[in-house]
Design a protein around this motif. Structure first.
Motif, short mmCIF file in Angstrom:
data_model
loop_
_atom_site.label_atom_id
_atom_site.label_comp_id
_atom_site.label_asym_id
_atom_site.label_seq_id
_atom_site.Cartn_x
_atom_site.Cartn_y
_atom_site.Cartn_z
N TYR A 66 -2.99 5.19 -3.46
CA TYR A 66 -1.72 6.11 -3.00
C TYR A 66 -1.69 5.99 -1.51
CZ TYR A 66 1.12 10.02 -1.63
OH TYR A 66 1.94 10.63 -0.99
N TYR A 67 -2.93 6.21 -0.99
CA TYR A 67 -2.94 6.31 0.60
C TYR A 67 -3.10 5.02 1.10
CZ TYR A 67 -4.11 11.28 0.08
OH TYR A 67 -4.07 12.50 0.01
N THR A 68 -3.73 3.99 0.25
CA THR A 68 -3.41 2.46 0.75
C THR A 68 -2.06 1.96 0.76
OG1 THR A 68 -5.69 2.25 -0.15
CG2 THR A 68 -4.54 0.45 0.25
N LEU A 104 -0.92 -4.14 9.52
CA LEU A 104 -1.26 -4.41 8.21
C LEU A 104 -3.02 -4.12 7.97
CD1 LEU A 104 -0.38 -5.33 5.45
CD2 LEU A 104 -1.14 -7.66 6.06
N PHE A 105 -3.69 -4.66 8.85
CA PHE A 105 -4.93 -4.60 8.75
C PHE A 105 -5.47 -2.91 8.88
CE2 PHE A 105 -9.01 -4.39 11.16
CZ PHE A 105 -9.96 -4.82 10.12
N LEU A 106 -4.96 -2.41 10.19
CA LEU A 106 -5.21 -1.32 10.56
C LEU A 106 -4.81 -0.07 9.27
CD1 LEU A 106 -4.64 -0.93 14.14
CD2 LEU A 106 -6.78 -0.87 12.90
N GLY A 107 -3.43 -0.45 8.75
CA GLY A 107 -3.37 0.32 7.51
C GLY A 107 -3.93 0.45 6.21
N ALA A 108 -4.44 -0.89 6.17
CA ALA A 108 -5.29 -1.09 4.91
C ALA A 108 -6.60 -0.42 5.08
CB ALA A 108 -5.35 -2.59 4.57
N TYR A 109 -7.11 -0.43 6.31
CA TYR A 109 -8.58 0.10 6.54
C TYR A 109 -8.34 1.69 6.25
CZ TYR A 109 -12.67 1.52 9.04
OH TYR A 109 -13.65 2.19 9.23
N ILE A 110 -7.30 2.14 7.08
CA ILE A 110 -7.06 3.49 6.99
C ILE A 110 -6.85 4.41 5.48
CG2 ILE A 110 -5.74 5.57 7.62
CD1 ILE A 110 -5.60 4.12 10.44
N GLY A 111 -6.16 3.51 4.84
CA GLY A 111 -5.73 4.09 3.65
C GLY A 111 -6.84 3.66 2.31
N ARG A 112 -7.56 2.72 2.74
CA ARG A 112 -8.76 2.61 1.83
C ARG A 112 -9.73 3.84 2.09
NH1 ARG A 112 -9.88 -1.58 -2.00
NH2 ARG A 112 -11.68 -1.22 -1.49
N ALA A 138 -10.94 6.72 -0.71
CA ALA A 138 -12.33 6.83 -0.93
C ALA A 138 -12.62 8.25 -0.74
CB ALA A 138 -13.28 6.08 0.16
N GLN A 139 -12.16 8.89 0.23
CA GLN A 139 -12.38 10.53 0.41
C GLN A 139 -11.73 11.16 -0.77
OE1 GLN A 139 -10.84 11.45 4.05
NE2 GLN A 139 -12.65 10.64 5.48
N SER A 172 2.33 0.48 4.38
CA SER A 172 3.60 0.44 4.94
C SER A 172 3.89 0.98 6.15
CB SER A 172 4.51 0.99 3.76
OG SER A 172 4.19 2.35 3.51
N LEU A 173 3.15 2.19 6.60
CA LEU A 173 3.40 2.63 7.85
C LEU A 173 2.87 1.73 8.77
CD1 LEU A 173 2.70 6.40 7.19
CD2 LEU A 173 4.94 5.37 7.68
N GLY A 174 1.77 1.05 8.68
CA GLY A 174 1.27 0.20 9.58
C GLY A 174 2.04 -1.17 9.68
#
Length: 150
Positions: free
Chosen positions: A91-93, A129-137, A141-142, A98-100
């Motif tokens: 969900y968060y990814t 895309l990279f930052l959004g994927a990193y933050i979402g992952r 995980a949290q 999309s926001l990234g």
């Protein structure tokens, strides 16, 4: 409608159709219901889930079943997110990517004023895309560690 009744209802719908799109929606709903059955809830939470299943009017006979049950699944997932803080896998990814990309285009346009515009936009989209994927992952995980993921 209890979780078991809803599960049996979707299993019967699944057996009664040959359309792949309908079967896919039914399988998604069944997957959510199975995961909910395996969790421990308080009596109030169970009653609110059952009330939400009743409010979706799943046993009505709509003309476009695929669209009706997709909307019902979406409403049910939103209910789970808002009331029980339960999210689907990824969900968060999906949200962060999309926001990234959105903010990456804006950032790339600003950077592109100093360089070639297409180079700036493509750089911004890639970084977003990279930052959004990193933050979402990390957020996914949290949520998984906290036990809030279906």
């Amino acid at each position: 409608m209890t979780l078991q009744e809803a599960h049996n209802f979707f299993e019967s719908l699944k057996k009664g159709t040959a359309k792949k799109s309908e079967i896919k929606v039914y399988n998604q709903f069944i997957d959510i219901l199975k995961k909910l059955e395996n969790r421990v809830f308080t009596t109030d939470e169970i009653q609110s889930i059952e009330a939400e299943l009743d409010s979706l009017k799943l046993k009505s006979n709509p003309e476009n079943r695929t669209k009706f049950f997709k909307n019902a699944r979406s409403k049910f997932e939103n209910f789970l997110k808002q009331t029980l803080s339960l999210t689907a896998k990824g969900y968060y990814t999906n949200l962060s990517v999309s926001l990234g990309v959105l903010f990456g285009v804006v950032f790339g346009t600003l950077i592109g004023e100093h360089f070639e515009r297409s180079l700036g936009i493509s750089f911004g989209v890639c970084m977003g895309l990279f930052l959004g994927a990193y933050i979402g992952r990390r957020l996914d995980a949290q949520a998984k560690e906290a036990g809030n993921m279906l």
